[in-house]
Design an enzyme around this catalytic site. Structure first.
Site, PDB file in Angstrom:
ATOM      1  CG  ASP A 177       7.008 -14.515  -5.147  1.00 36.20           C
ATOM      2  OD1 ASP A 177       6.519 -13.286  -4.853  1.00 36.20           O
ATOM      3  OD2 ASP A 177       6.789 -13.893  -6.359  1.00 36.20           O
ATOM      4  CG  ASP A 196      -1.242  -2.300  -4.776  1.00 37.57           C
ATOM      5  OD1 ASP A 196      -1.309  -2.624  -3.805  1.00 37.57           O
ATOM      6  OD2 ASP A 196      -1.365  -3.147  -5.615  1.00 37.57           O
ATOM      7  CG  ASP A 247       8.818  -8.830  -4.229  1.00 35.96           C
ATOM      8  OD1 ASP A 247       9.620  -9.867  -4.739  1.00 35.96           O
ATOM      9  OD2 ASP A 247       7.781  -8.130  -4.407  1.00 35.96           O
TER      10      ASP A 247
END
Length: 501
Positions: free
Chosen positions: A96, A188, A98
């Site tokens: 996918d 992160d 983003d």
């Protein structure tokens, strides 16, 4: 004619804010962004052209390109971001895509007709296409809860734009919008903080992420101790990414994990379950679980893992189940969460079954009680959805029935809607030495044989006949009949099970 000095600091800062691109005018100024970026390397800030990064627009989905171009045409910045860019740099095909933008959620929704704002902790926008949904996030900033050096005048006037943390430092809400560089720094790991512009075909790197990917290492952005406290799930993510990508965890990134692992107890079990699913179905589940054990993270997810891997009786079956799952994922075949969970918890369930039955309970009742006990106990740390329970239990309940090969029971088992999954489970057990291999081979032949061959394969029904219910005669003057079962009647006429073994 009015002349403007483009090199004047104020003018440069204004141009940067309005037009974007290039290095931030204050990027070298001491402060939180410089300090955070310095942890990834002083020369981290770079824009890589297509000739250097090798990603092509054709590698992206049409939906991701449409969203980026739509936002850019509306006057906003927009980039494919995160794991998709990482995978593209590694030559993998992302599952996918983003998108990150400087547009607010409301502005994104205004650009696309089929879009909706979701989330409370993180407000996102889902832009929906026929067969794909693109998740769009607004650039976010570092926040007072995570960075004690953050500017005191940060915009936290509205509840929705305020960062909140619990007593352990875990973020409960984080909607402080910022610029692109701040958004990269608050992510992160360096490998997940890369931006790809499909229009200019550029990769923007603020944190030395491209170099860390080339060196195959998982590196936390900023202070690992503080970042794990913000979100303890990052410890699980580090283990999953290292095992999935065959990377090593950078020593400073790994060091705090042993001390901070108990913080996972404060994370909602549903989030733990989601992360566990990603690990189990990453195509590297066996390596991933071993990594969890190495880091001491399994105690908050699968407390039984030590026993499963260290016990010579249980390890072969669990290891084989994980290997087969990894193989199916790599071959792009379907996988079943209930099947794998049934395999992981099969031996704990059998052990519990034996213990309950030894206390005097009948076999079937004992098995049902054991199934409930094991799943409920595991649910305390891993929120396995209850909707999976019936499927897991069906696989377990079917196992003893493969020993029954007489005419009625064999055909009844063969026509069960979930026979194939139940048989695959039994065959896997047999291959691991946990079930009778001869029986597994018998069923493999029986299910594909013609009718005549099947009839010749059936075994005689040597089980004791079930007693018939009989009625007592009415006594003189009695107002009704009294029924009594014969001593030999079975309590479980159709589902009688052998004792746990």
């Amino acid at each position: 004619m009015l002349c403007i000095d483009g090199n004047h600091p104020v003018i440069k800062k204004f141009i940067q804010r309005v037009f974007g691109g290039g290095k931030s005018a204050d990027a070298t100024k001491p402060g939180k962004t410089h300090k955070a970026r310095a942890t990834a390397g002083k020369d981290a800030w770079r824009i890589y052209p297509q000739a250097e990064h090798g990603i092509h627009r054709d590698d992206l989905s049409d939906a991701a390109i449409t969203v980026c171009e739509g936002l850019q045409k509306a006057g906003y910045k927009a980039f494919v971001v995160g794991g998709a860019v990482r995978d593209l740099l590694l030559g993998r095909h992302p599952k996918d895509f983003d998108v990150a933008t400087d547009a607010t959620p409301e502005q994104v929704r205004g650009v696309f007709r089929r879009a909706r704002i979701i989330g409370r902790r993180f407000r996102l926008v889902h832009v929906m296409f026929r067969d794909e949904t693109i998740e769009v996030s607004t650039f976010r900033s570092a926040h007072p809860a995570a960075d004690p050096d953050a500017e005191a005048d940060a915009d936290t006037s509205k509840e929705n734009n305020r960062a909140r943390a619990d007593e352990h430092g875990r973020l409960l809400r984080d909607n402080v919008f910022g610029n692109q560089e701040e958004d990269a720094i608050r992510r992160d790991f360096t490998m997940n903080a890369l931006f790809y512009d499909p229009t200019k075909q550029e990769v923007w790197d603020y944190v030395n992420g491209v170099a860390d990917i080339q060196k195959k290492r998982v590196v936390m952005i900023g202070d690992p101790d503080a970042r794990y406290r913000e979100d303890p799930v990052r410890m699980l993510r580090a283990a999953r990414l290292a095992s999935k990508l065959e990377f090593t965890i950078d020593p400073p990134t790994e060091k705090p994990i042993a001390t901070l692992a108990p913080l996972l107890d404060n994370v909602p079990t549903a989030r733990i379950f989601d992360e566990m699913l990603k690990l189990l179905f990453s195509g590297h589940a066996l390596v991933g679980l071993e990594m969890l054990r190495k880091l001491g993270l399994h105690l908050g997810m699968l407390p039984v893992l030590d026993k499963l891997f260290d016990d010579p009786v249980t390890r072969p079956f669990v290891t084989l189940a994980l290997q087969r799952t990894d193989e199916r994922i790599r071959d792009e075949k379907g996988v079943s969460p209930p099947f794998l969970f049934a395999a992981l918890f099969w031996h704990p369930m059998v052990a519990r079954w034996k213990k309950i039955e030894a206390g005097g309970m009948r076999p079937l009742q004992a098995m049902h009680q054991a199934m409930d006990d094991v799943l409920d106990e595991q649910r305390k740390s891993l929120a396995i959805p209850r909707r999976l329970d019936p499927l897991i239990k069906e696989l377990w309940l079917a196992q003893p029935r493969f020993a029954q090969r007489s005419q009625g029971k064999a055909f009844r088992n063969l026509t069960h809607p979930r026979f194939r999954a139940s048989y695959d489970f039994y065959a896997l057990r047999a291959e691991a030495g946990d079930a009778d291999l001869e029986i597994a081979q018998w069923w493999e032949k029986f299910q594909f044989a013609n009718e005549a061959t099947q009839q010749s394969m059936l075994l005689p029904d040597d089980e004791p006949k079930k007693g018939k219910r009989r009625r007592r005669k009415k006594k003189s003057g009695a107002g009704g009949a009294l029924e009594d079962s014969s001593a030999g009647a079975s309590t479980f006429p159709d589902d009688d099970l052998p004792r746990a073994s």
